[in-house]
Motif scaffolding. Structure first.
Motif, PDB file in Angstrom:
ATOM      1  N   PHE A 137       9.433   4.816  -4.800  1.00  0.00           N
ATOM      2  CA  PHE A 137      10.148   3.593  -5.110  1.00  0.00           C
ATOM      3  C   PHE A 137      11.496   3.563  -4.377  1.00  0.00           C
ATOM      4  N   ASP A 138      12.036   2.344  -4.233  1.00  0.00           N
ATOM      5  CA  ASP A 138      13.382   2.144  -3.684  1.00  0.00           C
ATOM      6  C   ASP A 138      13.551   2.862  -2.339  1.00  0.00           C
ATOM      7  N   GLY A 139      12.737   2.489  -1.386  1.00  0.00           N
ATOM      8  CA  GLY A 139      12.807   3.117  -0.068  1.00  0.00           C
ATOM      9  C   GLY A 139      14.121   2.874   0.638  1.00  0.00           C
ATOM     10  N   LEU A 140      14.746   1.727   0.405  1.00  0.00           N
ATOM     11  CA  LEU A 140      16.024   1.448   1.054  1.00  0.00           C
ATOM     12  C   LEU A 140      17.095   2.437   0.589  1.00  0.00           C
ATOM     13  N   GLY A 212       8.201   3.733   4.553  1.00  0.00           N
ATOM     14  CA  GLY A 212       7.564   4.781   3.757  1.00  0.00           C
ATOM     15  C   GLY A 212       7.156   4.301   2.382  1.00  0.00           C
ATOM     16  N   GLN A 213       7.956   3.443   1.750  1.00  0.00           N
ATOM     17  CA  GLN A 213       7.601   2.896   0.446  1.00  0.00           C
ATOM     18  C   GLN A 213       6.413   1.945   0.536  1.00  0.00           C
ATOM     19  N   ARG A 214       6.277   1.271   1.663  1.00  0.00           N
ATOM     20  CA  ARG A 214       5.200   0.291   1.807  1.00  0.00           C
ATOM     21  C   ARG A 214       3.820   0.941   1.669  1.00  0.00           C
ATOM     22  N   TYR A 215       3.696   2.208   1.986  1.00  0.00           N
ATOM     23  CA  TYR A 215       2.423   2.915   1.830  1.00  0.00           C
ATOM     24  C   TYR A 215       1.981   2.890   0.360  1.00  0.00           C
ATOM     25  N   HIS A 216       2.904   3.193  -0.548  1.00  0.00           N
ATOM     26  CA  HIS A 216       2.578   3.173  -1.969  1.00  0.00           C
ATOM     27  C   HIS A 216       2.391   1.747  -2.483  1.00  0.00           C
ATOM     28  N   ASP A 217       3.128   0.805  -1.928  1.00  0.00           N
ATOM     29  CA  ASP A 217       2.962  -0.584  -2.360  1.00  0.00           C
ATOM     30  C   ASP A 217       1.546  -1.082  -2.070  1.00  0.00           C
ATOM     31  N   LYS A 218       0.994  -0.678  -0.941  1.00  0.00           N
ATOM     32  CA  LYS A 218      -0.379  -1.082  -0.617  1.00  0.00           C
ATOM     33  C   LYS A 218      -1.375  -0.505  -1.613  1.00  0.00           C
ATOM     34  N   ASP A 220      -0.744   0.411  -4.756  1.00  0.00           N
ATOM     35  CA  ASP A 220      -0.549  -0.239  -6.046  1.00  0.00           C
ATOM     36  C   ASP A 220      -1.159  -1.632  -6.063  1.00  0.00           C
ATOM     37  N   SER A 221      -1.060  -2.345  -4.940  1.00  0.00           N
ATOM     38  CA  SER A 221      -1.645  -3.677  -4.880  1.00  0.00           C
ATOM     39  C   SER A 221      -3.177  -3.640  -4.943  1.00  0.00           C
ATOM     40  N   MET A 222      -3.785  -2.586  -4.406  1.00  0.00           N
ATOM     41  CA  MET A 222      -5.243  -2.459  -4.486  1.00  0.00           C
ATOM     42  C   MET A 222      -5.704  -2.058  -5.876  1.00  0.00           C
ATOM     43  N   LEU A 223      -4.864  -1.288  -6.613  1.00  0.00           N
ATOM     44  CA  LEU A 223      -5.247  -0.861  -7.944  1.00  0.00           C
ATOM     45  C   LEU A 223      -5.045  -1.947  -8.986  1.00  0.00           C
ATOM     46  N   ASP A 224      -4.167  -2.911  -8.728  1.00  0.00           N
ATOM     47  CA  ASP A 224      -3.887  -3.976  -9.702  1.00  0.00           C
ATOM     48  C   ASP A 224      -5.022  -4.955  -9.834  1.00  0.00           C
TER      49      ASP A 224
END
Length: 224
Positions: A137-140, A212-218, A220-224
């Protein structure tokens, strides 16, 4: 001959009112016993599993930023070695000597500054990417932490170098080329380079952390 074993009317008589009441009371008690829940006051309530979206998992993570900074240092050393090797090979092939650099000091200085800024941006982008992947989370914020660590270490190293130079005159021992540039040109070029080294790596670190955070966002979006 027909035998009578008793009066059949007594077999079909309904139960008395008292028997019916006892039957209904026993049935109600059994139902209450089956549906009642015993509450243990001393036992703490069962907590649900922790939600990864809770604020405790967010924010700046020192461990992720630290390992991102280590990757930045490693990439800086690796890229320095690669650029030095490429520069020596290119100078040998093009027969570019020190005298050529002294005849055109402006071009040589701009080229060196551009390569330095590009190398640092690539190195700190990689470090920010690693920090963003580790923290999730919070990659920035992770990228900013990598940049801040690199800045603090650079300032501390520069301070230590200045202290050593006052005692041993290390800079005076360096065989520097004779650059035919005015002091104003050197000052302006140094300020521009310093600003680029301060701002561009920061942007690269923020971009790396967000990537780097975008990897986890993808995921999470597939699991939702």
């Amino acid at each position: 001959m027909v035998q009578h074993y008793g009066d059949t009317d007594t077999l079909t008589e309904p139960p008395t009112d008292s028997a019916t009441q006892r039957y209904e009371a026993a049935r109600a008690a059994a139902h209450r016993a089956m549906t009642s829940v015993t509450v243990i006051p001393d036992r703490p309530p069962v907590q649900p599993p922790a939600d990864p979206e809770l604020p405790v998992y967010r924010g700046f993570k020192f461990g992720a930023a630290f390992f991102g900074w280590l990757i930045t240092v490693s990439m800086t050393v690796l890229l320095t070695a690669v650029i030095a090797g490429v520069g020596v090979g290119a100078a040998y092939i093009l027969e570019y000597t020190r005298a050529d650099a002294e005849r055109r000091p402006g071009t040589a200085a701009i080229t060196a500054a551009a390569i330095l800024v590009l190398m640092l941006c690539l190195a700190i982008y990689t470090g920010g990417y690693v920090a963003g992947r580790l923290a999730r989370f919070d990659g920035l914020r992770q990228g900013f932490g990598v940049w801040m660590m690199a800045l603090l270490v650079t300032v501390l190293a520069a301070g230590a170098g200045a202290a050593l130079n006052t005692q041993y005159d290390l800079v005076g021992r360096v065989n520097r080329p004779n650059v035919s540039l005015s002091n104003d040109a050197l000052t302006t070029g140094g300020m521009i380079t310093a600003a680029a080294l301060l701002i561009l790596p920061l942007l690269a670190a923020l971009l790396g952390g967000r990537t780097g955070q975008r990897y986890h966002d993808k995921i999470d979006s597939m699991l939702d």
